[in-house]
Design a protein around this motif. Structure first.
Motif, PDB file in Angstrom:
ATOM      1  N   LYS A  15      42.691 -45.780   2.590  1.00 10.02           N
ATOM      2  CA  LYS A  15      42.061 -46.884   1.828  1.00 10.02           C
ATOM      3  C   LYS A  15      40.440 -46.995   2.241  1.00 10.02           C
ATOM      4  O   LYS A  15      39.926 -47.433   1.068  1.00 10.02           O
TER       5      LYS A  15
ATOM      6  N   ALA B  12      47.072 -44.690   6.596  1.00  8.63           N
ATOM      7  CA  ALA B  12      46.978 -45.499   5.451  1.00  8.63           C
ATOM      8  C   ALA B  12      45.679 -46.276   5.664  1.00  8.63           C
ATOM      9  O   ALA B  12      44.643 -46.208   4.387  1.00  8.63           O
ATOM     10  N   GLU B  13      45.035 -46.813   6.666  1.00  5.88           N
ATOM     11  CA  GLU B  13      43.719 -47.583   6.738  1.00  5.88           C
ATOM     12  C   GLU B  13      42.635 -46.396   6.471  1.00  5.88           C
ATOM     13  O   GLU B  13      41.634 -46.945   5.840  1.00  5.88           O
TER      14      GLU B  13
ATOM     15  N   GLY C 113      38.868 -44.669  -0.092  1.00  7.23           N
ATOM     16  CA  GLY C 113      39.184 -44.749  -1.582  1.00  7.23           C
ATOM     17  C   GLY C 113      40.207 -44.308  -2.141  1.00  7.23           C
ATOM     18  O   GLY C 113      40.304 -44.256  -3.166  1.00  7.23           O
ATOM     19  N   TYR C 114      40.934 -43.691  -1.441  1.00  4.33           N
ATOM     20  CA  TYR C 114      42.081 -42.631  -1.907  1.00  4.33           C
ATOM     21  C   TYR C 114      43.605 -43.433  -1.805  1.00  4.33           C
ATOM     22  O   TYR C 114      44.444 -42.942  -2.583  1.00  4.33           O
ATOM     23  N   LEU C 115      43.521 -44.529  -1.240  1.00  7.41           N
ATOM     24  CA  LEU C 115      44.830 -45.626  -1.414  1.00  7.41           C
ATOM     25  C   LEU C 115      44.548 -47.006  -1.690  1.00  7.41           C
ATOM     26  O   LEU C 115      43.578 -47.212  -0.891  1.00  7.41           O
ATOM     27  N   LYS C 116      45.062 -47.558  -2.381  1.00  5.00           N
ATOM     28  CA  LYS C 116      44.851 -49.045  -2.986  1.00  5.00           C
ATOM     29  C   LYS C 116      45.587 -49.997  -1.865  1.00  5.00           C
ATOM     30  O   LYS C 116      46.433 -49.585  -1.346  1.00  5.00           O
TER      31      LYS C 116
END
Length: 53
Positions: free
Chosen positions: A47, A43-44, A50-53
């Motif tokens: 993020k 997840a980090e 730029g693929y995960l908010k």
């Protein structure tokens, strides 16, 4: 989080496996599980890219 989401199989190279275990061992109790750590790291990374908010 357990029991939700798509299960995946994952093979780790020995150096990644050892590094993951060393990081977990250095954490305070209660220590995170391997799946928790892998999800958090993924997840980090997503993020930061730029693929995960």
């Amino acid at each position: 989080m357990t029991g939700i989401g798509k299960p995946i199989g994952l093979r780790l190279y020995p150096e990644l496996d050892a590094s993951l275990d060393a990081w977990i061992e250095a954490q305070p109790d209660p220590k995170p599980s391997r799946p928790e750590v892998i999800r958090e790291a993924l997840a980090e990374h997503l993020k930061a890219k730029g693929y995960l908010k």
